[in-house]
Design an enzyme around this catalytic site. Structure first.
Site, PDB file in Angstrom:
ATOM      1  N   GLY A   1      53.959   7.540 -31.093  1.00 59.00           N
ATOM      2  CA  GLY A   1      55.267   6.913 -31.006  1.00 59.00           C
ATOM      3  C   GLY A   1      56.028   7.475 -29.843  1.00 59.00           C
ATOM      4  O   GLY A   1      55.658   8.483 -29.251  1.00 59.00           O
TER       5      GLY A   1
ATOM      6  N   GLY B   1      60.236   7.789 -28.638  1.00 57.93           N
ATOM      7  CA  GLY B   1      61.622   7.463 -28.917  1.00 57.93           C
ATOM      8  C   GLY B   1      62.532   8.025 -27.865  1.00 57.93           C
ATOM      9  O   GLY B   1      62.077   8.450 -26.806  1.00 57.93           O
ATOM     10  N   GLY B   2      63.801   8.022 -28.150  1.00 53.13           N
ATOM     11  CA  GLY B   2      64.788   8.473 -27.193  1.00 53.13           C
ATOM     12  C   GLY B   2      64.633   9.936 -26.819  1.00 53.13           C
ATOM     13  O   GLY B   2      65.061  10.362 -25.759  1.00 53.13           O
ATOM     14  N   PHE B   3      63.989  10.697 -27.684  1.00 54.24           N
ATOM     15  CA  PHE B   3      63.939  12.130 -27.418  1.00 54.24           C
ATOM     16  C   PHE B   3      62.614  12.584 -26.827  1.00 54.24           C
ATOM     17  O   PHE B   3      62.487  13.717 -26.408  1.00 54.24           O
ATOM     18  CB  PHE B   3      64.228  12.912 -28.699  1.00 54.24           C
ATOM     19  CG  PHE B   3      65.658  12.798 -29.123  1.00 54.24           C
ATOM     20  CD1 PHE B   3      66.620  13.605 -28.541  1.00 54.24           C
ATOM     21  CD2 PHE B   3      66.045  11.871 -30.073  1.00 54.24           C
ATOM     22  CE1 PHE B   3      67.950  13.496 -28.906  1.00 54.24           C
ATOM     23  CE2 PHE B   3      67.370  11.763 -30.441  1.00 54.24           C
ATOM     24  CZ  PHE B   3      68.324  12.572 -29.859  1.00 54.24           C
ATOM     25  N   GLY B   4      61.644  11.707 -26.838  1.00 56.42           N
ATOM     26  CA  GLY B   4      60.366  12.095 -26.257  1.00 56.42           C
ATOM     27  C   GLY B   4      59.197  11.463 -26.991  1.00 56.42           C
ATOM     28  O   GLY B   4      59.370  10.656 -27.900  1.00 56.42           O
TER      29      GLY B   4
ATOM     30  N   VAL C   1      55.802  11.338 -29.336  1.00 54.05           N
ATOM     31  CA  VAL C   1      55.319  11.987 -30.554  1.00 54.05           C
ATOM     32  C   VAL C   1      53.794  11.899 -30.592  1.00 54.05           C
ATOM     33  O   VAL C   1      53.226  10.833 -30.341  1.00 54.05           O
ATOM     34  CB  VAL C   1      55.890  11.290 -31.810  1.00 54.05           C
ATOM     35  CG1 VAL C   1      55.507  12.054 -33.060  1.00 54.05           C
ATOM     36  CG2 VAL C   1      57.389  11.149 -31.698  1.00 54.05           C
TER      37      VAL C   1
ATOM     38  N   LYS D   1      56.498  16.452 -31.693  1.00 55.20           N
ATOM     39  CA  LYS D   1      57.412  15.723 -30.805  1.00 55.20           C
ATOM     40  C   LYS D   1      57.756  16.578 -29.609  1.00 55.20           C
ATOM     41  O   LYS D   1      58.332  17.652 -29.740  1.00 55.20           O
ATOM     42  CB  LYS D   1      58.673  15.342 -31.581  1.00 55.20           C
ATOM     43  CG  LYS D   1      59.725  14.673 -30.740  1.00 55.20           C
ATOM     44  CD  LYS D   1      60.837  14.093 -31.593  1.00 55.20           C
ATOM     45  CE  LYS D   1      60.561  12.655 -31.954  1.00 55.20           C
ATOM     46  NZ  LYS D   1      61.463  12.061 -32.868  1.00 55.20           N
TER      47      LYS D   1
ATOM     48  N   ASP E   1      72.069   8.310 -34.397  1.00 56.02           N
ATOM     49  CA  ASP E   1      71.134   7.290 -33.939  1.00 56.02           C
ATOM     50  C   ASP E   1      70.378   6.700 -35.131  1.00 56.02           C
ATOM     51  O   ASP E   1      69.166   6.799 -35.217  1.00 56.02           O
ATOM     52  CB  ASP E   1      70.175   7.887 -32.906  1.00 56.02           C
ATOM     53  CG  ASP E   1      69.501   6.793 -32.075  1.00 56.02           C
ATOM     54  OD1 ASP E   1      69.911   5.628 -32.199  1.00 56.02           O
ATOM     55  OD2 ASP E   1      68.560   7.104 -31.328  1.00 56.02           O
TER      56      ASP E   1
END
Ligand SMILES: *[C@@H]1O[C@H](CO)[C@@H](O)[C@H](O)[C@H]1NC(C)=O
Ligand SMILES: *[C@@H]1O[C@H](CO)[C@@H](O)[C@H](O)[C@H]1NC(C)=O
Ligand SMILES: *[C@@H]1O[C@H](CO)[C@@H](O)[C@H](O)[C@H]1NC(C)=O
Ligand SMILES: *[C@@H]1O[C@H](CO)[C@@H](O)[C@H](O)[C@H]1NC(C)=O
Ligand SMILES: *[C@@H]1O[C@H](CO)[C@@H](O)[C@H](O)[C@H]1NC(C)=O
Ligand SMILES: *[C@@H]1O[C@H](CO)[C@@H](O)[C@H](O)[C@H]1NC(C)=O
Ligand SMILES: *[C@@H]1O[C@H](CO)[C@@H](O)[C@H](O)[C@H]1NC(C)=O
Ligand SMILES: *[C@@H]1O[C@H](CO)[C@@H](O)[C@H](O)[C@H]1NC(C)=O
Ligand SMILES: *[C@@H]1O[C@H](CO)[C@@H](O)[C@H](O)[C@H]1NC(C)=O
Ligand SMILES: *[C@@H]1O[C@H](CO)[C@@H](O)[C@H](O)[C@H]1NC(C)=O
Ligand SMILES: *[C@@H]1O[C@H](CO)[C@@H](O)[C@H](O)[C@H]1NC(C)=O
Ligand SMILES: *[C@@H]1O[C@H](CO)[C@@H](O)[C@H](O)[C@H]1NC(C)=O
Length: 800
Positions: free
Chosen positions: A494, A496-499, A501, A515, A628
């Site tokens: 996956g 997402g906005g943070f990096g 996974v 992550k 979020d």
């Protein structure tokens, strides 16, 4: 007799003048005649009954005699925010020794300022010693709220409040009730001289400005409404907490924008000896309860019901999540195991109990002679063992565990494997529905099984010498370890906005989601502190953080792996164009056809997410905004138990992000309107996002992608449309996900769906203060509180 004429004339003139002037006085408004900008010999004396007000040049502040609340005929000479109607007093000359109506503030001919109680009692009460004027200027209020006369400055002797621009140098604040003190570095319970809060890094608090930046000698704090010029005050309140307030002109009330303590039970002296402070989540109030084996004594304190006769044979009652922080001996004696810790307490006649941590750290603290400042909190990692007489029969009800375990996933069901090729939805529905029939049948005895399972699990854990919870802090992994676990970061699942996974497997066999964070700043220590905070949050509906790695500039978090992917993949099955993050996820996970979620599952997901966020907002020691919330961040366990991910990560982002335009952190489409306004962001922003997710759970499509299919005018906005359906037309069926509309049974499902949509409408209110708290949202969904009709949501688009 002509000589009498002038006298008569004079008399007449005098009378006329007197009369007309008093009429004039009477007619002109009180304000105009009684508002002064300087008090000097010419308008001395000043009496409490005169209704006279001294105001600052731009009318922000006023000073004068104010009646003392709760007493008749007593006054204080105070400074207050002129335009503010409540809690407006910022300084008082004599709040500890109020004066009567006969008092007066005098400036003598020689220019000496004094406050006397009555003309009979001429003792000077304030300022002490009396001060003389400099250059004959009067008593006046500066625009900052500083009351000055000669060398006297009220800013030099604050009471319980300081104002923007006021320096705290050597001064102290004392709460109005006289119980607490803030000496610019720490908060102290005055009676026991007991420090309960120390400023970060032992920094000295200096001052703050009207934009919400608080300065210390080596520390800066930011208010949550940073950057907006407002009326502000920093006050040491009667409950012992230090809070920065800003005044909301619209709401006409003070709003807390920063506070020293998040948990009021951490304030020492809130409860008496031996009592346990409980924090009420719903109304943010505290209450004091007695531990088992104890009964109410005097003044909120508790005393043993049965005096311990044979100290060597006393029993211990186990209190989960309870910590007594104000004992006499808080030294942590490192014992090898629980039995040694207990033996140490038994051997000491002064030992009232002990605290032990089941995390292998051998933490053991004996409570000697007295137990003060006990509190119950899910953030506490210690277990308290209370010494009672062996004949004591009380059972401990401090089993925080069961409360915490209360989730929406009592019965385990397994995932029906989607048929490989033909994604026949009807078949999927059949599978899920039958599973649910089974669940409903088992519902009657679920509590029983749950309890049994819980006890079994707990006993099992005890056998292994470790407790289910609370566990120790997050584990620190080395980069090499994680590289190994993820097979050189080769299996991304996956993004997402943070990096990104990655899927991984630890040495002990646990499957994990790893992550790798990007754009995280701050030193190792900050990162460690935040990660520890995140790891402390235990809730079955939150993805569990197991560890982290901070090495060679990399910042990696290790989470429990949640196998079923995220909610969006179940809700929105058609490929959407234009939503970057979900496309990425779809690509990486592989858009296998997923079973369609049944109404009961959807409800359970909604409730689980609401409870998890409520836990984040209200039950955690630290105040955590998710910031979020969207279907991508709601993961589903193998039994569709929802687990919220990415919480707390917003805290890791750069502080500057909060100030600049890019302070918007959420995802467009799920963000509350206040993100676009120069307004404070509170937990209510999460409530708004949750409202949108709730509607999507019911409708099975994105709020913003519905636009093209149903658009009737450019004023069309899904929440408004849904509002009419549920409150005006009473036709909730039109909102439902078309794919399982046919399974909707108005008798069986109406209540649940109706509640979900109505709750969403409350969450989607434009003004944050009209939205319910997340705890209340959970209650609304549960059906334990009535849902009234909210205002129709206003149109809000965030163009991206
Ligand atoms: C002061 O003002 C209050 C309220 O406006 C009024 O009740 C009171 O009579 C006034 N006192 C004097 C002395 O004018
Ligand atoms: C009051 O006046 C001071 C100085 O003249 C100014 O800095 C301040 O912004 C003014 N405050 C308001 C609320 O107008
Ligand atoms: C106080 O209120 C008056 C009228 O409501 C307004 O004209 C004035 O600007 C306000 N003063 C400040 C400092 O906000
Ligand atoms: C002032 O006088 C009033 C009434 O006599 C009394 O209640 C009050 O305590 C006095 N205040 C001081 C500071 O002496
Ligand atoms: C008092 O007057 C002297 C001389 O005029 C001046 O220098 C000084 O600043 C004045 N002090 C104040 C407090 O106004
Ligand atoms: C307080 O500190 C400020 C800034 O360090 C300084 O300008 C001011 O004179 C000090 N005030 C007192 C009363 O010491
Ligand atoms: C904090 O600083 C003060 C003064 O600098 C010092 O007296 C005190 O011992 C310090 N406390 C701690 C815990 O470092
Ligand atoms: C808070 O709620 C509890 C019960 O839930 C109630 O007993 C208490 O009075 C409430 N406190 C306030 C300040 O409303
Ligand atoms: C319990 O209280 C002690 C004493 O104040 C404190 O040092 C400790 O950190 C607390 N433990 C937990 C888990 O909060
Ligand atoms: C606290 O406990 C430690 C270790 O048992 C002991 O050395 C110390 O004397 C105790 N202090 C007090 C005040 O009882
Ligand atoms: C606890 O530690 C003591 C001393 O180290 C040891 O004698 C005892 O057997 C241990 N108890 C358990 C249950 O491991
Ligand atoms: C335990 O029982 C007492 C007395 O019934 C009650 O006051 C207290 O709130 C209970 N504690 C918990 C954690 O439920």
């Amino acid at each position: 007799m002509s000589s009498s004429n002038p006298v008569l004339h004079l008399l007449f003139f005098f009378f006329f003048f007197f009369f007309s002037s008093s009429i004039l006085n009477f007619c002109t408004s009180q304000r105009q005649t009684n508002v002064i900008t300087s008090f000097s010999f010419s308008n001395s004396p000043w009496r409490p009954t005169q209704n006279r007000t001294l105001i600052s040049p731009n009318s922000t502040f006023a000073a004068g005699f104010l009646p003392l609340p709760g007493s008749v005929g007593l006054y204080t000479f105070s400074v207050w925010y002129y335009n503010v109607s409540s809690d407006n007093v910022v300084w008082s000359a004599n709040h500890r020794f109020p004066v009567s109506a006969a008092a007066s503030l005098i400036i003598s001919r020689s220019g000496e300022l004094r406050l006397v109680n009555s003309s009979a009692d001429g003792r000077n009460l304030w300022p002490f010693p009396a001060v003389g004027s400099v250059n004959g200027s009067g008593l006046s209020l500066l625009p900052t709220g500083n009351l000055v006369y000669g060398n006297f400055k009220s800013f030099a002797i604050p009471t319980d409040t300081i104002l923007p621009g006021q320096h705290m140098n050597e001064t102290i604040l004392v709460s109005k009730n006289g119980r607490f003190r803030f000496d610019s570095r720490q908060l102290v319970l005055i009676g026991r001289n007991d420090i309960y809060w120390t400023n970060k890094d032992n920094s000295t608090f200096m001052s703050f400005d009207d934009r919400g930046i608080t300065y210390g000698d080596n520390q800066i704090y930011y208010a949550s409404d940073l950057g907006v010029q407002k009326l502000r005050r920093l006050s040491l309140d009667d409950d012992g907490n230090l809070r920065l307030y800003s005044y909301d002109m619209g709401l006409k009330q003070w709003v807390v924008v920063w506070r020293a303590l998040f948990q009021l039970c951490m304030v020492h002296g809130t409860c008496g000896a031996n009592a346990i402070c409980m924090f009420d989540v719903l109304n943010a109030s505290t209450s004091c309860v007695c531990p088992p084996g104890y009964r109410k004594g005097v003044d909120d304190s508790c005393e043993l019901k049965i005096q311990i006769r044979d100290l060597g044979r006393s029993n211990f009652l186990r209190l989960e999540f309870v910590n007594f922080t104000g004992g006499l001996n808080q030294s942590d004696i490192k014992t090898t195991n629980f039995s040694t810790c207990k033996a140490r307490c038994l051997a000491n006649p002064n030992c009232l109990g002990f605290m032990f941590k089941y995390d292998g750290s051998n933490y053991c603290v004996l409570q000697l002679e007295r137990m003060f400042d006990g509190y119950w909190s899910p953030g506490t990692e210690t277990v308290m063992f209370l010494r009672v007489d062996e004949s004591e029969t009380d059972v401990s009800n401090f089993t925080g565990m069961t409360n915490l375990m209360e989730t929406t996933c009592p019965v385990k069901i397994s995932l029906p494997i989607p048929p490989p090729e033909s994604g026949t939805t009807t078949r999927n529905i059949a599978i899920i529905c039958s599973l649910f029939a089974a669940e409903l049948l088992s519902g009657a005895y679920f509590f029983w099984t749950f309890l049994k399972k819980y006890i079994k699990y707990r006993d099992m854990a005890r056998t292994f010498g470790l407790e289910v919870m609370p566990a120790g802090g997050p584990k620190r992994f080395s980069y090499a370890e994680l590289k190994d676990a993820t097979n050189n970061f080769s299996n991304p699942i996956g993004k997402g906005g943070f990096g990104v996974v990655y899927l991984g497997k630890l040495g002990d066999g646990r499957v994990v989601a790893v992550k790798s964070l990007k754009n995280i700043t701050g030193g190792d220590a900050d990162f460690w502190a935040e990660v520890t905070t995140i790891a402390r949050m235990h809730h079955l509906n939150l993805v569990r953080l197991w560890g982290f790695c901070a090495e060679k500039g990399s910042r990696i978090l290790v989470y429990e792996y949640v196998p079923n992917g995220s909610l969006d993949q179940f809700l929105f099955q058609t490929v959407e164009v234009g939503l970057e993050s979900s496309l990425e996820t779809a690509e990486l996970v592989g858009s296998k056809s997923k079973p369609i979620l049944d109404w009961n599952i959807r409800y359970r997901i909604a409730l689980g997410v609401a409870r998890a966020i409520a836990y984040l907002h209200e039950e955690c020691l630290e105040w955590v905004l998710h910031c979020d919330i969207k279907p991508e961040n709601i993961l589903l366990g193998d039994d569709f138990c929802p687990k919220v991910s990415d919480f707390g990560l917003a805290k890791l982002k750069k502080k500057e992000d909060m100030i600049s335009v890019s302070r918007m952190r959420g995802t467009p489409g799920y963000m509350a309107p206040e993100w676009t306004r120069p307004e404070q962001i509170t937990s209510k922003a999460d409530v708004y996002s949750f409202g949108l997710v709730l509607l999507e759970i019911v409708s099975g499509s994105r709020n913003f992608s519905q636009l093209d299919s149903k658009v009737e005018s450019d004023q069309w906005f899904f929440p408004r449309w849904a509002f009419d359906k549920v409150f005006k037309e009473m036709n909730v069926e039109d909102i439902l996900d078309p794919r399982i509309k046919h399974t909707y049974d108005s008798q069986e499902h109406f209540d649940v769906i109706n509640r979900m949509v109505k709750t969403a409408m409350w969450c989607l209110q434009d003004r944050p203060d009209t939205r319910p708290s997340m705890g209340k949202v959970a209650k609304m969904l549960e059906g334990t509180i009535e849902i009234t009709e909210p205002k129709k949501p206003t149109i809000f688009y965030l163009d991206d």
